[in-house]
Scaffold this motif. Structure first.
Motif, short mmCIF file in Angstrom:
data_model
loop_
_atom_site.label_atom_id
_atom_site.label_comp_id
_atom_site.label_asym_id
_atom_site.label_seq_id
_atom_site.Cartn_x
_atom_site.Cartn_y
_atom_site.Cartn_z
N UNK A 56 28.10 3.69 28.08
CA UNK A 56 29.11 3.57 27.03
C UNK A 56 29.03 4.78 26.11
N UNK A 57 30.11 5.01 25.37
CA UNK A 57 30.04 5.85 24.19
C UNK A 57 30.06 4.94 22.97
N UNK A 58 30.66 3.81 23.11
CA UNK A 58 30.64 2.79 22.07
C UNK A 58 30.74 1.44 22.77
N UNK A 108 22.64 0.16 12.94
CA UNK A 108 23.05 -0.90 13.87
C UNK A 108 23.03 -0.44 15.33
N UNK A 109 23.58 0.76 15.60
CA UNK A 109 23.65 1.21 17.00
C UNK A 109 22.26 1.41 17.59
N UNK A 115 23.62 8.85 22.03
CA UNK A 115 23.90 7.68 21.22
C UNK A 115 25.08 7.90 20.27
N UNK A 116 25.14 9.09 19.66
CA UNK A 116 26.20 9.38 18.69
C UNK A 116 26.89 10.68 19.07
N UNK A 168 15.18 7.66 12.36
CA UNK A 168 15.45 6.22 12.38
C UNK A 168 14.72 5.54 13.53
N UNK A 169 14.64 6.19 14.69
CA UNK A 169 13.88 5.61 15.81
C UNK A 169 12.40 5.53 15.46
#
Length: 548
Positions: free
Chosen positions: A478-480, A8-9, A76-77, A91-92
């Motif tokens: 953002x971080x989230x 999702x992210x 991203x994470x 995933x990318x």
């Protein structure tokens, strides 16, 4: 098999705007390329270049994209474990339609330079293209896939990682099996991997003037222009910010030219006082002035038959400019204090970090000289605009300085490579070079380079927060995204229900940023996206309480 996290992210970073004819992924504009178009491009490259050169081309193309992807992956994470963060790469790659990946095994221990992984890629589009066009292959054919995986792993792990395709659907296997290990642990490499200079940078001479080949679009454009002009004597004009490597590129152009066996002579025009520039360029006759007890040749004479590189040419006075113009147009000059004409055969290259076009308009640079030296202007982009080159450059510099200083360091830690990938480099490649040299000197033998070796004290970088796409398609730090949206709602509640004004909230944010930076206004200003003067003015306005 190791389970991959939810997409999702990552999928939220893909956005379409059909009305505008745009597609974005992670804030960068993209295009859709059909299977038939990719097949046509691949077939054309093989027929024109040959199999080895074509596979190398696609491998390096994949490597550049993988290295670029790793920059966003680290942001991203940020709070997830290594597997979840690393999974952004596979995933990318799947999100672009190249096939989907299962992680069979993944091990990483930066303290001892250990990295190993096995990845199973299903439904590879490259394998399908080859099967449709050529039938079953005898060697692996997923060149972009292995290049992407190698580039991503190299940038992410902080050391040169090679992904070899041990099994390939293009050879009739059920899926493509990639095995990842540090480059030094492979006994031999496939031809495109062996020549991948970002992983094993070539030493072109003694090591002082060697150049790591970049993979970014900006670097490739510069390299292509240099290569196209190599057989000629065309004047090259390198422009760009200080520290981007203009002299290194000029030496590279000289090594490719037919004058490579002749001298390469460089002069930094900004470092020579105005009264001495003429004698430095054209030499001095015996007795020309007090102390001239012997004749001395100038840079034009020393470069006879070879290349003369004039750095910071924009700093020359109008008089010096006129004399250089005559020398390069006529191929002749007189030494200072002499009437004898000396003829030379010199290829001229020049560099400037100023805008020569504007200097010409302002009357500071002669128009006739500008048009004479700008036969082939080459703009060298700053390092912050070609971050894909950073993994190759840091490995190149690590190798060079480890050998020069007789040190042994085992690559870079994850957080060190993360900082190097997002740092803005106001000093460009020269700054990166000095950072890596310092790190090689400070790191313990056998250990990895860490943040403390790269940045000293207040030099620690302000790492940019992760970027994401909000629901309206705008990019925000953002971080989230959902946590940040909640935070914004809390700020709005503070204004609407708490009786605060927008100006007061701004003052509190500014005060907090200054406190978080330890009172360092420059660092706080960078965090807030302001200049130091803008921040100082706001601090004067809000006062010690943080309220207006």
């Amino acid at each position: 098999m190791k389970a991959l996290p939810d997409f999702t992210d990552l999928a939220s970073k893909l956005q379409f705007s059909p009305e505008m004819g745009r597609i974005w992924r992670d804030g960068e504009r993209c295009v859709l390329l059909s299977n038939s178009a990719l097949a046509g491009l691949r077939g054309h490259m093989v027929s024109q270049l040959g199999l080895d050169a074509a596979s190398k081309f696609f491998w390096e193309l994949g490597f550049a994209e993988g290295a670029r992807c790793a920059v966003g992956a680290k942001e991203l994470r940020p709070d997830r474990d290594f597997l979840d963060a690393f999974a952004v790469g596979p995933q990318a790659h799947a999100l672009t339609g190249f096939g989907w990946t299962q992680i069979e095994a993944l091990e990483n221990d930066m303290s001892r330079g250990h990295f190993e992984g096995r990845f199973l890629v299903h439904d590879s589009i490259e394998a399908a293209i080859h099967l449709n066009a050529e039938g079953r292959a005898t060697d692996p054919v997923c060149w972009m896939q292995t290049g992407f995986a190698s580039g991503f792993a190299t940038a992410f792990a902080g050391q040169p990682i090679i992904m070899r395709e041990l099994e390939c659907a293009g050879m009739g296997d059920a899926a493509c099996l990639l095995h990842a290990k540090p480059a030094k642990e492979w006994s031999h490499l496939d031809s495109p991997e062996k020549s991948a200079s970002p992983l094993e940078p070539p030493v072109l001479d003694s090591g002082e003037n060697s150049m790591a080949v970049g993979v970014s679009a900006g670097f490739i454009a510069v390299k292509t222009m240099i290569e196209r002009s190599a057989p000629s004597d065309a004047t090259l004009l390198f422009t760009g910010e200080t520290g981007v490597g203009k002299e290194v590129l000029a030496k590279f152009a000289h090594r490719l030219s037919r004058r490579k066996e002749a001298p390469f002579v460089a002069l930094n025009c900004a470092a020579i006082p105005e009264g001495l520039i003429e004698s430095e360029l054209f030499g001095v006759a015996k007795g020309a002035f007090t102390g001239a007890v012997a004749a001395r040749p100038g840079r034009f004479e020393l470069a006879h038959g070879g290349t003369l590189f004039l750095d910071e040419i924009s700093t020359l006075s109008p008089l010096a400019q006129s004399k250089i113009l005559r020398a390069i147009q006529e191929g002749e000059f007189e030494r200072v204090g002499d009437t004898r004409t000396i003829k030379v055969d010199v290829r001229l290259m020049a560099a400037a970090n100023a805008d020569l076009t504007q200097s010409m308009r302002d009357g500071l640079f002669r128009a006739d000289l500008f048009y004479r030296i700008s036969t082939l202007p080459i703009r060298v982009p700053p390092l912050r605009q070609r971050r894909e080159d950073i993994p190759g450059l840091i490995e190149h510099f690590r190798f060079r300085f480890s050998r020069r200083h007789q040190r042994a360091v085992a690559g870079f830690t994850t957080r060190a490579i993360n900082a190097l990938l997002v740092y803005d480099y106001p000093g460009n490649v020269r700054e990166l070079e000095r950072m890596v040299e310092r790190a090689v000197l400070l790191a313990d033998d056998g250990q990895a380079i860490d943040l403390r070796h790269l940045f000293l004290g207040t030099d620690l970088p302000d790492l940019k927060p992760a970027m994401g796409l909000a629901s309206d398609g705008k990019i925000m730090p953002v971080t989230d995204i959902h946590d940040r949206s909640e935070l914004i709602r809390q700020v709005l509640d503070l204004i609407v229900e708490g009786g605060e004004t927008l100006s007061n909230v701004e003052g509190l944010v500014i005060r907090e940023a200054v406190e978080a930076s330890g009172g360092n206004y420059a660092r706080a200003a960078r965090t807030l996206g302001l200049s130091r003067r803008q921040l100082a003015l706001r601090m004067e306005k809000i006062g010690p309480t943080g309220r207006t």
